[in-house]
Structure formats: structure tokens, C-alpha cells
Design an enzyme around this catalytic site. Structure first.
Site, PDB file in Angstrom:
ATOM      1  N   CYS A  11      23.309 -37.963 -61.628  1.00  0.00           N
ATOM      2  CA  CYS A  11      23.939 -36.779 -61.056  1.00  0.00           C
ATOM      3  C   CYS A  11      25.448 -37.001 -61.077  1.00  0.00           C
ATOM      4  O   CYS A  11      25.934 -38.070 -60.711  1.00  0.00           O
ATOM      5  CB  CYS A  11      23.446 -36.597 -59.626  1.00  0.00           C
ATOM      6  SG  CYS A  11      24.496 -35.539 -58.623  1.00  0.00           S
ATOM      7  N   CYS A  68      20.819 -32.137 -61.083  1.00  0.00           N
ATOM      8  CA  CYS A  68      20.355 -32.887 -59.914  1.00  0.00           C
ATOM      9  C   CYS A  68      19.520 -31.987 -59.005  1.00  0.00           C
ATOM     10  O   CYS A  68      19.987 -30.924 -58.600  1.00  0.00           O
ATOM     11  CB  CYS A  68      21.567 -33.424 -59.154  1.00  0.00           C
ATOM     12  SG  CYS A  68      21.140 -34.139 -57.564  1.00  0.00           S
ATOM     13  N   ARG A 122      14.709 -67.407 -41.800  1.00  0.00           N
ATOM     14  CA  ARG A 122      15.555 -67.739 -42.931  1.00  0.00           C
ATOM     15  C   ARG A 122      16.825 -66.892 -42.918  1.00  0.00           C
ATOM     16  O   ARG A 122      17.892 -67.340 -43.315  1.00  0.00           O
ATOM     17  CB  ARG A 122      14.790 -67.519 -44.244  1.00  0.00           C
ATOM     18  CG  ARG A 122      15.621 -67.826 -45.472  1.00  0.00           C
ATOM     19  CD  ARG A 122      14.793 -67.866 -46.744  1.00  0.00           C
ATOM     20  NE  ARG A 122      14.494 -66.530 -47.239  1.00  0.00           N
ATOM     21  CZ  ARG A 122      13.877 -66.278 -48.396  1.00  0.00           C
ATOM     22  NH1 ARG A 122      13.478 -67.275 -49.154  1.00  0.00           N
ATOM     23  NH2 ARG A 122      13.631 -65.056 -48.779  1.00  0.00           N
ATOM     24  N   ASP A 151      28.129 -48.338 -21.419  1.00  0.00           N
ATOM     25  CA  ASP A 151      28.622 -48.296 -22.805  1.00  0.00           C
ATOM     26  C   ASP A 151      30.118 -48.536 -22.858  1.00  0.00           C
ATOM     27  O   ASP A 151      30.615 -49.225 -23.748  1.00  0.00           O
ATOM     28  CB  ASP A 151      28.331 -46.934 -23.442  1.00  0.00           C
ATOM     29  CG  ASP A 151      26.876 -46.813 -23.860  1.00  0.00           C
ATOM     30  OD1 ASP A 151      26.189 -47.858 -23.884  1.00  0.00           O
ATOM     31  OD2 ASP A 151      26.441 -45.698 -24.149  1.00  0.00           O
ATOM     32  N   ASP A 178      24.630 -45.075 -17.902  1.00  0.00           N
ATOM     33  CA  ASP A 178      24.685 -45.593 -19.260  1.00  0.00           C
ATOM     34  C   ASP A 178      26.068 -45.448 -19.855  1.00  0.00           C
ATOM     35  O   ASP A 178      26.527 -46.300 -20.604  1.00  0.00           O
ATOM     36  CB  ASP A 178      23.679 -44.851 -20.139  1.00  0.00           C
ATOM     37  CG  ASP A 178      22.364 -45.583 -20.161  1.00  0.00           C
ATOM     38  OD1 ASP A 178      22.015 -46.171 -19.121  1.00  0.00           O
ATOM     39  OD2 ASP A 178      21.709 -45.576 -21.220  1.00  0.00           O
ATOM     40  N   ALA A 179      26.728 -44.345 -19.540  1.00  0.00           N
ATOM     41  CA  ALA A 179      28.056 -44.108 -20.107  1.00  0.00           C
ATOM     42  C   ALA A 179      29.033 -45.175 -19.617  1.00  0.00           C
ATOM     43  O   ALA A 179      29.812 -45.728 -20.393  1.00  0.00           O
ATOM     44  CB  ALA A 179      28.542 -42.721 -19.736  1.00  0.00           C
ATOM     45  N   GLU A 180      28.933 -45.494 -18.329  1.00  0.00           N
ATOM     46  CA  GLU A 180      29.818 -46.540 -17.796  1.00  0.00           C
ATOM     47  C   GLU A 180      29.523 -47.886 -18.462  1.00  0.00           C
ATOM     48  O   GLU A 180      30.416 -48.642 -18.798  1.00  0.00           O
ATOM     49  CB  GLU A 180      29.637 -46.681 -16.273  1.00  0.00           C
ATOM     50  CG  GLU A 180      30.273 -45.556 -15.479  1.00  0.00           C
ATOM     51  CD  GLU A 180      29.824 -45.577 -14.026  1.00  0.00           C
ATOM     52  OE1 GLU A 180      30.637 -45.933 -13.168  1.00  0.00           O
ATOM     53  OE2 GLU A 180      28.650 -45.261 -13.757  1.00  0.00           O
ATOM     54  N   LEU A 216      12.951 -69.040 -54.244  1.00  0.00           N
ATOM     55  CA  LEU A 216      12.376 -69.801 -55.357  1.00  0.00           C
ATOM     56  C   LEU A 216      12.481 -68.965 -56.619  1.00  0.00           C
ATOM     57  O   LEU A 216      12.340 -67.744 -56.573  1.00  0.00           O
ATOM     58  CB  LEU A 216      10.889 -70.079 -55.097  1.00  0.00           C
ATOM     59  CG  LEU A 216      10.513 -71.109 -54.036  1.00  0.00           C
ATOM     60  CD1 LEU A 216       9.026 -71.044 -53.753  1.00  0.00           C
ATOM     61  CD2 LEU A 216      10.910 -72.504 -54.489  1.00  0.00           C
TER      62      LEU A 216
HETATM   63  P1  AMP Z   1      10.734 -65.744 -52.202  1.00  0.00           P
HETATM   64  O1  AMP Z   1       9.926 -65.144 -51.073  1.00  0.00           O
HETATM   65  O2  AMP Z   1      10.431 -65.150 -53.517  1.00  0.00           O
HETATM   66  O3  AMP Z   1      12.191 -65.845 -51.849  1.00  0.00           O
HETATM   67  O4  AMP Z   1      10.205 -67.245 -52.329  1.00  0.00           O
HETATM   68  C1  AMP Z   1      10.689 -68.267 -51.542  1.00  0.00           C
HETATM   69  C2  AMP Z   1       9.935 -68.362 -50.252  1.00  0.00           C
HETATM   70  O5  AMP Z   1       8.581 -68.678 -50.465  1.00  0.00           O
HETATM   71  C3  AMP Z   1      10.426 -69.475 -49.393  1.00  0.00           C
HETATM   72  O6  AMP Z   1      11.541 -69.089 -48.638  1.00  0.00           O
HETATM   73  C4  AMP Z   1       9.246 -69.747 -48.507  1.00  0.00           C
HETATM   74  O7  AMP Z   1       9.343 -68.948 -47.364  1.00  0.00           O
HETATM   75  C5  AMP Z   1       8.055 -69.236 -49.278  1.00  0.00           C
HETATM   76  N1  AMP Z   1       7.052 -70.254 -49.578  1.00  0.00           N
HETATM   77  C6  AMP Z   1       5.731 -70.096 -49.421  1.00  0.00           C
HETATM   78  N2  AMP Z   1       5.064 -71.177 -49.789  1.00  0.00           N
HETATM   79  C7  AMP Z   1       5.984 -72.078 -50.212  1.00  0.00           C
HETATM   80  C8  AMP Z   1       5.908 -73.401 -50.723  1.00  0.00           C
HETATM   81  N3  AMP Z   1       4.743 -74.011 -50.905  1.00  0.00           N
HETATM   82  N4  AMP Z   1       7.055 -74.016 -51.038  1.00  0.00           N
HETATM   83  C9  AMP Z   1       8.242 -73.389 -50.870  1.00  0.00           C
HETATM   84  N5  AMP Z   1       8.376 -72.150 -50.395  1.00  0.00           N
HETATM   85  C10 AMP Z   1       7.262 -71.486 -50.069  1.00  0.00           C
HETATM   86 ZN    ZN Z   2      23.279 -34.636 -56.872  1.00  0.00          ZN
END
Ligand code: AMP
Ligand code: ZN
Length: 708
Positions: free
Chosen positions: A455, A437, A157, A55, A51-53, A101
Site C-alpha cells: 500500500c 489497499c 529468559r 496516578d 486513583d487520580a491522586e 538455538l
Molecule cells: P528456541 O525456542 O528456538 O529459541 O530454542 C532455544 C530454547 O529451547 C532454549 O532457550 C530452551 O529454552 C529450549 N530448550 C528445550 N530443550 C532444550 C535442550 N535440551 N537444550 C537446550 N535448550 C533447550
Molecule cells: Zn493502505
């Protein structure tokens, strides 16, 4: 491969002494050699080097790449996380970003959303806007690309701009070929989710095997999809629904002008689209309406039956149906303006506060946490709730021993809604907030006007330095696979790491790590590879990872876009320490960054310890320049100020348009301003622009300019 003049053994030359041609050859050799070792190790279970070699080879590769970033190969080992049966998640860039959204919680929020649209487009107040109404499934979003009807690439995403490559996994969930009259290129977007019953069954079998449980169906879906072995994905019962698209051939829009028509088109290709749970009387596939009352009754209906829907739904989504209008309402970098998620209310339950503990965060904030008698809320066991700060405890009059109503909404930390005073036991105790704290004993003070007690120990406070590290490796920051909060906690308490740069020195402790409980050759090897894979990091992630107070993802992105590269950013932040400097003015002029944020950032840079930490880190990683948006537009990279009344478009429309073309929109005029667009009755800003000799454009001239 280029031949070197003398046949020397390049592998003995230290990375810092290689010239460019030699470096290119070395990277090619290392890539081939490492992938050969990977195959022996992962697929044949018969490694031929220690593993070292191994790495050492990877480290050498990383060191050379750091010196010659332009030579990084497509097939570089630094782009692979270990080597797995499928090519471990590579990166996929979303040419059209995958957005989030905005949320609405009440009818008023939905009305505001519609008003905002009318204002943005300058439509009369009673103008009807037709909306599509669909479920918001709580799963994992994905993008899948079909070329000539064949699924060729799938991605998560990620941060919206770059996601993980999960092609092989998505093939187990989506059809691998399309039917009907599909366009040549079709990138579809949707959500993958798991039914609650499948989630429960999965957890049961994991429990029996002593495996870690998934917290909720969404995590289970994500865990099942982000699998190196697609056979695992196939074995889990996953479903998907589409709600949109990314890059598509023009022909996709032939004969359609609305979202509804596009969704129906997707359905005609054999894909499943997001729909309502309760079909409407005339059997709509996609429901549209322009009446807010209809929306709200659809919402109420689905809210009341949400537990009968087999998978988790956390709200409804309303979207402008007309593609033409959508196009005019250019999206922000975070979310489209033409859509809103109307969230279902949080789920509530009653339980007992057994204790109140204080947690110290990365910025030193003392946060009280209620330790609860465990209770199930919306399918999840909850045993802690945040109490925010001392005023909140006083305002809600929470005593230890009280019966409280708690609520949980999505991923957010559960909260205490109210105390049931009628059930207060006689031995309930009032809580006294500490003035020092609990972790380091330093004085904890409350600045005037602040709700939070902090703190004063700074980085001498173990809690603060530990929390900073946890933030550093978190999902939206460095996101190092296999280095989660638990490991950070352990490595930190064993003094293996004290600051971010130490993570990149962990390989020095590889031998010791392998002897740890639950760790072996393979897991340590994987961790080292995952760490190396993050030696290349985007500027905005880097800035976000530093954990500067008030610098969240959005602010980090603004900074990255505005300064472009690491050196320019650091130089500007140093110069901005002087509030009379132009650097400071420029910082404050970035739309979305106010004085409060600016002073946190410059404060961070003034602290010598932070500089040491930053410099040490910068030596370990290569910070990639921020990507310029739409760099071919004539206003890309230019700073624009709008002033006066615009007649052809609203101010917000103008701003959004300019930003989408890569311009920076500032609120005030300075020597750095490239254009001032002066509408009617432009006042002091136009005057100042004249004094500074800044280019002043009329609205018409501006439109002419961006038309290119
Ligand atoms: P958020 O999770 O708050 O970022 O909301 C956006 C995500 O909601 C989007 O990236 C989608 O993955 C998801 N989503 C689920 N249903 C829908 C829909 N009907 N239209 C658009 N986005 C949706
Ligand atoms: Zn502290």
C-alpha cells in the site's frame, strides 16, 4: 536523607524546577508514599487516595526520574508493576546470556552443522566429534540460582540478557535446597513445561469459569509461571528439566571435562536433567555418540513416539560434549555454535479454504490469508493460514473452495502446503489479488523484483499506523503488560492513541478508561503503572520497537551496540542520509548490515513524519545506553578488520573472539577502523589501512593484544 536549608514542601515544586538534592529527597518520599498506598490498595483493599491522586504521584515520580536518571532508586515504583502479593516481576540480569538455538530440519543440516564445527576449529574432515543428544522440550526456559545450596533467584529468559524475576514461582517447581557436594554458586538452566493432559484439564476448568483459554501447553506453562501469585503456580502441575548452567563456582568443573559429566553432576545434587524418552539398552542417563547415523535413528525413534510423550517435544538437541571444544567455539549473540536443535517436521492436516482475505501490515505489505474451515492440527485449532503473496497463490494454484493440506510448526503461522486438485469442487473460484489497499484505497504496487505488493498510503493508511502500534507494544519491543493487540486495536479505533507517544499520555484518559467494559479502577491503575514502568527502555528495544522495515531484533542490537546511545544513533542516522557521507559508510560497514538495510533506515529518517513521531516519543521515555560488552578488554569498543589468511585461528573464530571481547568487526577499512589484523597475503585492505594510517597488526600481535 539530606536536609534542605529551608524546610520547604518539595511536593509543590514542579519536577522541572527541582535541583538534584531536592529530587533525591522527593524520590525517597514518593517511593515510600506510593508503596504505602499500594499496600492499602492491593493488600488491605482500603485505599485512602483517589486513583487520580495516586496516578499523579506515580507520574511525578516518573517525571523526576526522567530528569535525574542517576537518582532512580532500587525500590522505585517505576520498577514495580503495580504491587502484588509477591514483589511483581523485577528484572534479573543474566551475567551469562541465555541463548536460543540454531535449527536443523534435515540430515544434511545436521551434517552441515558438524562440518561448520570442523571448519571453525580447523579440524580434519573425518575427525569424530562426540555429541550429547537430548530432547527439546517445548516449554518456558528459566534460570535458577542456588547459593550455598539454597534457591535464591529464578528468572525467565526474557530477551536473553534481562529476564523477569520469578523466584517465588520457581520455588514451587524446583527443589528449594540442593543435596550432595554442590558448589557455592550454581546457576542452572532448563525448561519448565506442562503435560498435555494437565493442559487440557486446566483449559476445561477455565472454560467452565469463562476464563480465557491457553493456546497450547507451552503458553499454559508460561502463564502459570509468570504469575504474580505463586500459589497459582503451585496449583498447576508443572515439571522441569535442566539442560545447562550459567554462572557457577569453579569447583563445579572439578573432575569433569564433558557436558555429560556436568549434567550427571547436576543430577547428583537432586535436580532433574533433560534426558531421552526411550532409555537406551544400557540405561544411559545422558546419551552421547559421535555417529551421525545414531543421532538420526534416535531422532526418528522419538519423532515416531512424540505423541506418546506426555509433554510437547518439538525436536532433539545435539551438543558438543567436550567442554574444551565448546569454549573454543565462542557463541554468537543469538545461539551457541556448539549446539543445534533438530526440529521434528510440522504437523499436517487437510481442510477447506473458505475465503481469502487481505491483511495490511505495518510496512504496508498486503498479505493474503486463507480463512479455513477450523481443524485441529497437533492439538491446536487452526482457522487461518498465511498465503504469503500473490505469486505463492498462483504457484500453488489455490482456489477458494479448495481442499488443502496445511501444516503448523511450533509457533509459526500455519501454512498451506498443497492443494488436493482431485477434490476441487466445480464452484471453486480463482482469487484476484487487489491492486489497491483494502483498508485505505491507496494504490498498492509491486516494485520490480519484489514479491510483495505494498500500500502506498504510508501513515495515512489506518492499517499501517495501527500495525505499527501493535508492533510497538509487542513482547520484544516495549512489552507493556496489559496493553496487547486487542487493547491497542480498541484504543486506536476510539482515537485515544494514534502514535507511540500517545501511549504515554493515556493517563489523561484514565477516567474515561475506567468506564469501559471490563475495566475498573484496579486494571486501569495497573495499566498506567505498566506504562510508566516502560519509560526507561534499552536502546536496542527502542530501535526495534520503531518497526523500521528490515530492522529486526538482531539488527537493532547491532545498531545499539555500535552507536552506544540514542543521541549518537539519531545523529549518525541523519548524517547517513547522504550516501556519500562517512556516516553512511560506517553504517554499511557494520558486520551484518548491508546496503538494503541501511537504505531502509536512512529512508525512515528522511521521512519528516517519522521524525515527528520519534521526537515525540523520545520526550516521553528515557532511552538507556547500550551496554558495552566486556568493557575491560583492551579492544572493547574498537573496530577491527581481519584480512589475509590467518594461521593460528580461522577467520570465524577470530571474529567471534573479537566480538566477545566487545570489539566491532567490520568488513571494510575506513577512517573509523582502529586495527587491521593482516594475515598472510593480505591485499588491498592492508594497503588501504596503510594509506589511512590505521594501525596494522600481525596475527601474533593481535593475539598478544587480546591476551591483555
Ligand atoms: P528456541 O525456542 O528456538 O529459541 O530454542 C532455544 C530454547 O529451547 C532454549 O532457550 C530452551 O529454552 C529450549 N530448550 C528445550 N530443550 C532444550 C535442550 N535440551 N537444550 C537446550 N535448550 C533447550
Ligand atoms: Zn493502505
Amino acid at each position: 536523607m539530606t536536609k534542605t536549608l529551608f524546610d520547604i514542601d518539595l511536593s509543590i515544586i514542579p519536577p522541572e524546577r527541582l535541583n538534584e538534592a531536592q529530587a533525591r529527597d522527593e524520590l525517597a518520599r514518593l517511593s515510600a508514599e506510593i508503596s504505602e498506598h499500594d499496600k492499602r490498595y492491593y493488600q488491605q483493599d482500603a485505599p485512602t487516595v483517589s486513583d487520580a491522586e495516586y496516578d499523579a504521584l506515580r507520574l511525578r515520580n516518573a517525571a523526576i526520574e526522567q530528569r535525574f536518571p542517576q537518582l532512580v532508586r532500587e525500590d522505585s515504583p517505576s520498577k514495580r508493576v503495580g504491587a502484588a502479593p509477591v514483589e511483581a516481576f523485577g528484572k534479573v540480569e543474566h551475567k551469562i546470556p541465555m541463548l536460543s538455538l540454531d535449527n536443523a530440519f534435515t540430515r544434511e543440516d545436521v551434517e552441515d552443522f558438524l562440518d561448520r564445527i570442523r571448519r571453525f576449529l580447523n579440524l580434519p574432515g573425518d575427525e569424530e566429534i562426540e555429541l550429547v543428544c537430548e530432547l527439546k522440550a517445548d516449554g518456558l526456559s528459566f534460570s535458577a540460582r542456588y547459593e550455598k545450596g539454597v534457591l535464591v533467584r529464578g528468572a525467565t529468559r526474557g530477551d536473553g540478557v534481562v529476564g523477569e524475576n520469578i523466584t517465588e514461582n520457581l520455588k514451587k517447581v524446583l527443589p528449594s535446597t540442593l543435596v550432595g557436594n554442590f558448589p557455592e554458586i550454581l546457576e542452572v538452566r532448563g525448561e519448565v513445561f506442562m503435560a498435555r493432559t494437565d493442559f487440557e484439564a486446566l483449559n476445561k476448568s477455565r472454560e467452565a469459569k469463562g476464563e480465557k483459554l491457553f493456546a497450547n501447553p507451552r503458553n499454559a506453562a508460561a502463564g502459570s509461571l509468570r504469575q504474580l501469585d505463586p500459589a497459582v503456580t503451585a496449583s498447576r502441575n508443572l515439571s522441569y528439566s535442566l539442560y545447562g548452567w550459567g554462572e557457577v563456582s569453579d569447583s563445579f568443573f572439578d573432575g569433569v571435562s564433558t557436558l555429560k559429566e556436568c549434567l550427571e553432576k547436576l543430577s547428583s545434587f537432586g535436580l532433574s536433567i533433560m534426558h531421552l524418552w526411550r532409555a537406551t539398552p544400557d540405561g544411559w542417563r545422558v546419551y552421547t555418540t559421535s555417529r551421525i547415523d545414531d543421532l538420526i535413528s534416535m531422532y526418528n525413534l522419538h519423532c515416531s513416539i512424540r505423541f506418546k510423550i506426555p509433554y510437547d517435544v518439538d525436536g532433539m538437541v545435539y551438543k558438543v560434549n567436550s567442554l574444551e571444544l565448546q569454549k573454543r567455539m565462542i557463541s554468537t549473540s543469538r545461539a551457541p555454535r556448539w549446539a543445534i536443535a533438530h526440529k521434528f517436521p510440522a504437523e499436517q492436516a487437510k481442510t477447506v479454504v473458505e475465503a481469502i482475505d487481505i491483511q495490511v501490515g505495518r510496512t504496508g505489505a498486503l498479505t493474503p490469508v486463507a480463512r479455513l474451515k477450523p481443524i485441529t492440527v497437533g492439538g491446536v485449532v487452526v482457522s487461518n493460514a498465511t498465503l504469503h503473496n500473490e505469486d505463492e497463490i498462483a504457484r500453488k494454484d489455490i482456489h477458494i473452495g479448495d481442499v488443502v493440506t496445511i501444516q503448523r510448526a511450533g509457533d509459526v503461522i500455519p501454512q498451506v502446503v498443497e492443494v488436493d486438485k482431485s477434490q476441487r469442487p466445480s464452484n471453486a473460484r480463482k482469487f484476484h489479488f487487489p491492486e489497491s489497499c483494502p483498508e485505505c484505497g491507496s494504490l498498492a504496487i509491486r516494485e520490480p523484483g519484489e514479491a510483495v505488493r505494498r500500500c502506498t498510503g504510508g501513515l495515512t493508511c489506518p492499517a499501517q499506523s495501527r500495525e505499527r502500534l501493535r508492533h510497538f507494544v509487542s513482547r520484544d519491543a516495549f512489552d507493556i503488560e496489559g496493553l496487547g493487540e486487542k487493547q491497542i486495536e480498541a484504543f486506536w479505533s476510539e482515537k485515544l492513541i494514534a502514535e507511540p507517544a500517545d501511549i504515554f499520555h493515556l493517563h489523561r484518559h484514565a477516567a474515561a478508561l475506567k468506564t469501559r467494559e471490563g475495566w475498573g479502577e484496579k486494571s486501569v491503575g495497573n495499566l498506567m503503572a505498566a506504562i510508566d514502568a516502560r519509560r526507561n527502555i534499552g536502546l536496542e528495544r527502542f530501535i526495534y520497537a520503531l518497526g523500521i522495515r528490515h530492522v529486526g531484533e538482531t539488527t537493532a542490537r547491532l545498531l545499539a551496540r555500535n552507536y552506544g546511545n540514542y543521541d549518537a544513533w539519531v545523529r549518525a542516522m541523519e548524517a547517513a542520509g547522504d550516501t556519500a557521507s562517512t556516516a553512511y559508510q560506517e553504517l554499511c560497514a557494520i558486520d551484518g548490515i548491508g546496503e538494503k538495510v541501511a537504505s531502509e533506515i536512512t529512508g525512515f529518517f528522511r521521512e519528516p513524519h517519522n521524525r515527528t513521531v520519534l521526537d515525540a516519543l523520545a520526550r516521553e521515555v528515557r532511552v538507556k545506553d547500550a551496554e558495552a560488552v566486556a568493557s575491560n578488554s583492551p579492544v572493547a569498543g574498537k573496530t577491527v578488520v581481519f584480512t589475509g589468511t590467518l594461521t593460528r585461528m580461522t577467520r570465524s573464530e577470530a571474529k567471534a573472539r573479537a566480538e566477545s571481547l566487545g570489539a566491532k568487526v567490520a568488513g571494510s577499512v575506513s577512517a573509523k577502523t582502529d586495527f587491521v589484523v593482516a594475515g598472510e597475503d593480505a591485499g588491498s585492505k592492508a594497503k588501504k589501512a596503510k594509506e589511512l594510517g590505521v594501525n596494522i597488526l600481525s596475527e601474533e600481535e593481535w593475539l598478544e593484544l587480546i591476551r591483555g
